[in-house]
Structure formats: structure tokens, C-alpha cells
Design a protein around this motif. Structure first.
Motif, short mmCIF file in Angstrom:
data_model
loop_
_atom_site.label_atom_id
_atom_site.label_comp_id
_atom_site.label_asym_id
_atom_site.label_seq_id
_atom_site.Cartn_x
_atom_site.Cartn_y
_atom_site.Cartn_z
N GLN A 62 35.79 34.07 33.89
CA GLN A 62 36.72 35.02 34.47
C GLN A 62 38.09 34.88 33.79
OE1 GLN A 62 35.91 37.54 36.44
NE2 GLN A 62 35.88 36.84 38.55
N THR A 65 44.16 36.84 34.41
CA THR A 65 44.59 38.17 34.84
C THR A 65 43.95 39.19 33.93
OG1 THR A 65 46.54 38.19 33.39
CG2 THR A 65 46.85 37.31 35.62
N SER A 67 41.87 43.31 33.41
CA SER A 67 40.74 44.17 33.80
C SER A 67 39.66 44.15 32.72
CB SER A 67 41.24 45.60 34.00
OG SER A 67 40.18 46.52 34.04
N LYS A 69 35.99 46.21 31.94
CA LYS A 69 35.00 47.22 32.29
C LYS A 69 33.86 47.18 31.28
CE LYS A 69 38.05 50.49 34.68
NZ LYS A 69 38.58 51.87 34.69
N GLU A 74 33.96 48.24 36.49
CA GLU A 74 34.94 47.16 36.59
C GLU A 74 34.23 45.87 37.01
OE1 GLU A 74 37.79 44.82 36.32
OE2 GLU A 74 38.43 46.90 36.03
N SER A 76 35.84 42.65 36.97
CA SER A 76 36.74 41.55 37.38
C SER A 76 36.61 41.20 38.85
CB SER A 76 38.19 41.94 37.08
OG SER A 76 38.32 42.42 35.77
N SER A 77 36.33 42.19 39.70
CA SER A 77 36.31 41.96 41.14
C SER A 77 34.90 41.71 41.69
CB SER A 77 36.93 43.16 41.86
OG SER A 77 36.21 44.35 41.54
N LEU A 78 33.90 41.65 40.82
CA LEU A 78 32.53 41.47 41.29
C LEU A 78 32.27 40.03 41.71
CD1 LEU A 78 30.52 43.49 38.59
CD2 LEU A 78 31.27 44.28 40.85
N SER A 79 31.28 39.86 42.59
CA SER A 79 30.83 38.51 42.93
C SER A 79 30.06 37.92 41.75
CB SER A 79 29.91 38.56 44.16
OG SER A 79 28.68 39.19 43.81
N GLN A 82 26.77 39.68 41.34
CA GLN A 82 26.93 41.03 40.79
C GLN A 82 27.27 40.98 39.30
OE1 GLN A 82 29.99 42.19 43.61
NE2 GLN A 82 28.61 43.62 44.66
N ARG A 83 28.11 40.03 38.91
CA ARG A 83 28.44 39.86 37.49
C ARG A 83 27.20 39.49 36.70
NH1 ARG A 83 32.95 37.26 39.07
NH2 ARG A 83 32.14 35.22 38.52
#
Length: 226
Positions: A62, A65, A67, A69, A74, A76-79, A82-83
Motif C-alpha cells: 500500500q 498516500t 490513488s 486505479k 480504485e 487504495s481503499s479496498l480490503s 478485495q485487493r
């Protein structure tokens, strides 16, 4: 219809580590867009941040900071689960060392990503056989890695990366462990499959010949792309 969604789009990506005494900035605000079917080469000295960037682009790490895609989604905000699913569905990987499973045939090594996606064993092997044919190994599908040359093993690794039809393949020094002639054959093959599959490639390499094959070359220097 041509896919107009970028294979990869990253914006403002940074990566910092705290080593116990100070904060180290490894990546310093990376912006990068790679279009569908594009071949990009990234070159740079050891310690410039290439490996860190590759891990982040591959959703294996990760960013601090920024983004990311992949095929418009997107990440960056996935679990973590999910990633992992997005990585398995959209990305392929080729490493300097092939990382094939020695006890399995070339066919079963290539079929593995599909089997992990719960594709039936018969269908996975059928698709793997087609892709192995595309990389020139139609006569070697039942051979195990120990029975293949270094160049053939890398072709198996490339077939494995392509078998699930990823939008992007990340290749880390894919010819770094090959002799000159085998490396040159691998260069040609990478360009051929890039064109035939319309799969985007990001190739991290020290090899100027391989970098020159790409549509675009960028230099990684002190945590930034130039």
C-alpha cells in the motif's frame, strides 16, 4: 471497440518508512498513466525506488498516500481480500527468477492462476495449452521446469502471466537471468505478445536494449519518475 480506460492510473503516490530514527521517503509523489496495450519501460539505479513502486503497482503493498486505479477501479481503499481478487483478475507478473513450481508440468504451472479462480481443471489446462502455443512451447507442455532451458522457463512464466487475460503485466528484470541470445529472443517475444494480446506491460529493467523496445521509457531517480 478499443478500451479507453487506462490499464493503470496512479496519482500522488508516496511511500515513506520510519527506520527507528528518521522517516525515509522512498517514493516522492508519483503520477503515472499506462494505457491499454502500452509497453512502458522503467529504468533506474538500485535503490532508486523501482522495486517499491512495482510492488505498489502490483497491489502487493500500500502507498503511504495517493490513488491507484487498475482498469478504472480504485484500489487504495479496498480490503486485503478485495485487493487480492483485483490483482488476480487484472494483473500478471513475470520475475527475474521464474518462480515455477518444480513438481508441476509447464501446462499445470500456467493453468494455476485459472485454477485459483475456480475455473475447472479441464478448462484451465485447455486455455494454458493455447497460451503455451503462443509463446512457442506447444511441444513442451508436459515438461517440468527442471527439463526446460532458462529461456523456456521464462516463456512458461510469461504464459502464466497472460493466461487469465490481464489488463497489465508487471515484469521485473524479465531477462536479467538469461544469456544474451536468449534475452534477445525474450525481447522479441515480449513485443509480439504485447501486440497480439493488447496487454499493457510495465517492464523494470537495467537492460537498455529491452527498454528501447518499449513504447515509452521513464527513469526512476530518487523516488521520482522522469
Amino acid at each position: 471497440m478499443t478500451n479507453t480506460v487506462p490499464a493503470l492510473a496512479i496519482q500522488g503516490v508516496t511511500k515513506t518508512y520510519f527506520d527507528g530514527t528518521e522517516t525515509l521517503s522512498i517514493l516522492r509523489g508519483i503520477d503515472l498513466t499506462v494505457n491499454a496495450g502500452e509497453m512502458l519501460a522503467i529504468i533506474g539505479a538500485s535503490g532508486s525506488g523501482k522495486s517499491t513502486l512495482l510492488h505498489i503497482m502490483g497491489l502487493l503493498d500500500q502507498p503511504t498516500t495517493g490513488s491507484i486505479k487498475v482498469d478504472g477501479q480504485e484500489a487504495s481503499s479496498l480490503s486485503e481480500n478485495q485487493r487480492s481478487r483485483l490483482r488476480n483478475e487484472k494483473l500478471g507478473f513475470v520475475y527475474q527468477f521464474h518462480h515455477l513450481l518444480p513438481e508441476f508440468s509447464a501446462l499445470d504451472n500456467v493453468a494455476m492462476p485459472l485454477i485459483m479462480r475456480r475455473v475447472s481443471y479441464a478448462e484451465a489446462r485447455a486455455k494454458a495449452e493455447v497460451v503455451l502455443g503462443k509463446v512457442g512451447l506447444a511441444q513442451r507442455v508436459l515438461h517440468r521446469p527442471g527439463e526446460l532451458s532458462g529461456g523456456e522457463r521464462q516463456r512458461v512464466a510469461l504464459a502464466r502471466a497472460l493466461v487469465a487475460n490481464p489488463v497489465l503485466v508487471l515484469a521485473d528484470e524479465p531477462t536479467g537471468n538469461l544469456d544474451t541470445e536468449t534475452a534477445e529472443n525474450m525481447f522479441t517475444l515480449l513485443k509480439e505478445v504485447n501486440c497480439e494480446f493488447n496487454t499493457a506491460f510495465i517492464i523494470v529493467t537495467h537492460d537498455p536494449k529491452l527498454a528501447a523496445l518499449a513504447d515509452r521509457q521513464l527513469v526512476m531517480e530518487k523516488g521520482q519518475l522522469r
